[in-house]
Every structure is written in structure tokens, then in C-alpha cells.
Design an enzyme around this catalytic site. Structure first.
Site, PDB file in Angstrom:
ATOM      1  N   ARG A  72       1.260  -1.552  -0.010  1.00 26.30           N
ATOM      2  CA  ARG A  72       0.090   0.168  -0.099  1.00 26.30           C
ATOM      3  C   ARG A  72       0.843   1.030   0.364  1.00 26.30           C
ATOM      4  NH1 ARG A  72      -1.599   3.992   0.139  1.00 26.30           N
ATOM      5  NH2 ARG A  72      -3.541   4.930   0.724  1.00 26.30           N
ATOM      6  N   ILE A  76       0.558   6.549   8.322  1.00 27.22           N
ATOM      7  CA  ILE A  76      -0.194   5.974   8.437  1.00 27.22           C
ATOM      8  C   ILE A  76      -0.333   4.669   7.913  1.00 27.22           C
ATOM      9  CG2 ILE A  76      -3.179   5.205   9.285  1.00 27.22           C
ATOM     10  CD1 ILE A  76      -3.470   8.404   9.668  1.00 27.22           C
ATOM     11  N   PRO A  77       0.498   3.767   8.225  1.00 25.93           N
ATOM     12  CA  PRO A  77       0.082   1.912   6.856  1.00 25.93           C
ATOM     13  C   PRO A  77      -0.893   1.843   7.944  1.00 25.93           C
ATOM     14  CG  PRO A  77       2.785   2.749   8.778  1.00 25.93           C
ATOM     15  CD  PRO A  77       1.446   3.588   8.799  1.00 25.93           C
ATOM     16  N   HIS A  78      -0.961   1.126   6.592  1.00 23.99           N
ATOM     17  CA  HIS A  78      -2.494   0.291   6.299  1.00 23.99           C
ATOM     18  C   HIS A  78      -2.668  -0.883   4.854  1.00 23.99           C
ATOM     19  CE1 HIS A  78      -3.654   3.545   4.638  1.00 23.99           C
ATOM     20  NE2 HIS A  78      -3.838   3.678   3.573  1.00 23.99           N
ATOM     21  N   GLY A  79      -2.767  -1.961   5.120  1.00 24.02           N
ATOM     22  CA  GLY A  79      -3.097  -2.546   4.037  1.00 24.02           C
ATOM     23  C   GLY A  79      -4.180  -2.036   2.489  1.00 24.02           C
TER      24      GLY A  79
END
Length: 144
Positions: free
Chosen positions: A48, A62-65
Site C-alpha cells: 500500500r 499511517i501504514p495500512h493494508g
């Protein structure tokens, strides 16, 4: 029983990283270790960020999938990792990493609440310089 979205075990203070991918993977590992996601989600967090940076400004990422990673989410949750040294996200310094795993569309509501906290420069400084996990939970408890 529903899991807390942000528990003390989801917060890591004073971590150092050699690079962005290591920081993202560590942030995801906290979610994995606490039972919010399965392992495949961590690769989707890295993917992502490669598609579009997860840096949002104000020293926050804000790391997210990816969208197709939802099947890897067991429970909605956050991980918060603080690095006083900072880590470069394509030239922008990040001191606060907030990993998000959201069931269904719950991540959208959580994201908007995080944005409220992180848009305030005073809050950013309080988070970066927090000496306890409880200080960070208190800042987010009003919104999460």
C-alpha cells in the site's frame, strides 16, 4: 468478545529504524502479535505504501493494508510506534507510525478520528515526547 482498538500492548515507544519498510513491517508486526491481523496483512501494508505513500504530514505515517487485504483482518485495531530519531518516508521525516487494521469499513471512521488528533501540532509533540503508553492512550481515548 471485542478487542480494544488501542491497548497498551499496541504501543511501542523509543524505537529506531533503518528505513521505511522496516518501520512499516514493525508497525504491522505489533498488530500481528496482538491478534488483529494475519501475517499476509503486513506485506499488504508495504504494498500500500509503495502504491501511494502513507505519510500524511505532521511527522505522521499511517501504514495500512491495501483494499484486498481486508480478509487478513481479524479485529479492528491500531498500533502506535514512536521513533524520536525519525525515519524517512521518501524524504519526509516520520516520528509517529500508526498502523491500522479495520474490519469492513471501520477503518474509515478510525482514520478520520486519528486525523483529528494528528492535525493538532500540540498533540503531535505530546505523542512524540510521551514517556508512557498511558499518555498516548489518553490523547486518543477521546476519539477512538
Amino acid at each position: 468478545m471485542a478487542k480494544e482498538i488501542l491497548a497498551p500492548d499496541n504501543i511501542v515507544l523509543g524505537k529506531s529504524f533503518s528505513g521505511k519498510e522496516e518501520a512499516i513491517r514493525f508497525t504491522g508486526q505489533v498488530l500481528l502479535d496482538q491478534g488483529y491481523i494475519d501475517e499476509a496483512y503486513i506485506d499488504k501494508m508495504v504494498e500500500r505504501d509503495q502504491i501511494s505513500t502513507t505519510y500524511i504530514g505532521n511527522n505522521v505515517a499511517i501504514p495500512h493494508g491495501t483494499e484486498d487485504a481486508k480478509a487478513s483482518v481479524e479485529h479492528t485495531g491500531l498500533s502506535i510506534v514512536i521513533t524520536k530519531d525519525g525515519v524517512s518516508f521518501d524524504g519526509s521525516e516520520v516520528n509517529i507510525l500508526i498502523g491500522i487494521a479495520g474490519k469492513g469499513n471501520e477503518h474509515l471512521e478510525v482514520l478520520s478520528k486519528i486525523a483529528i488528533v494528528c492535525s493538532d501540532e500540540d498533540n503531535i509533540q505530546k505523542i512524540i515526547h510521551a514517556e508512557s503508553k498511558e499518555e498516548i492512550i489518553a490523547l486518543f481515548s477521546e476519539v477512538v
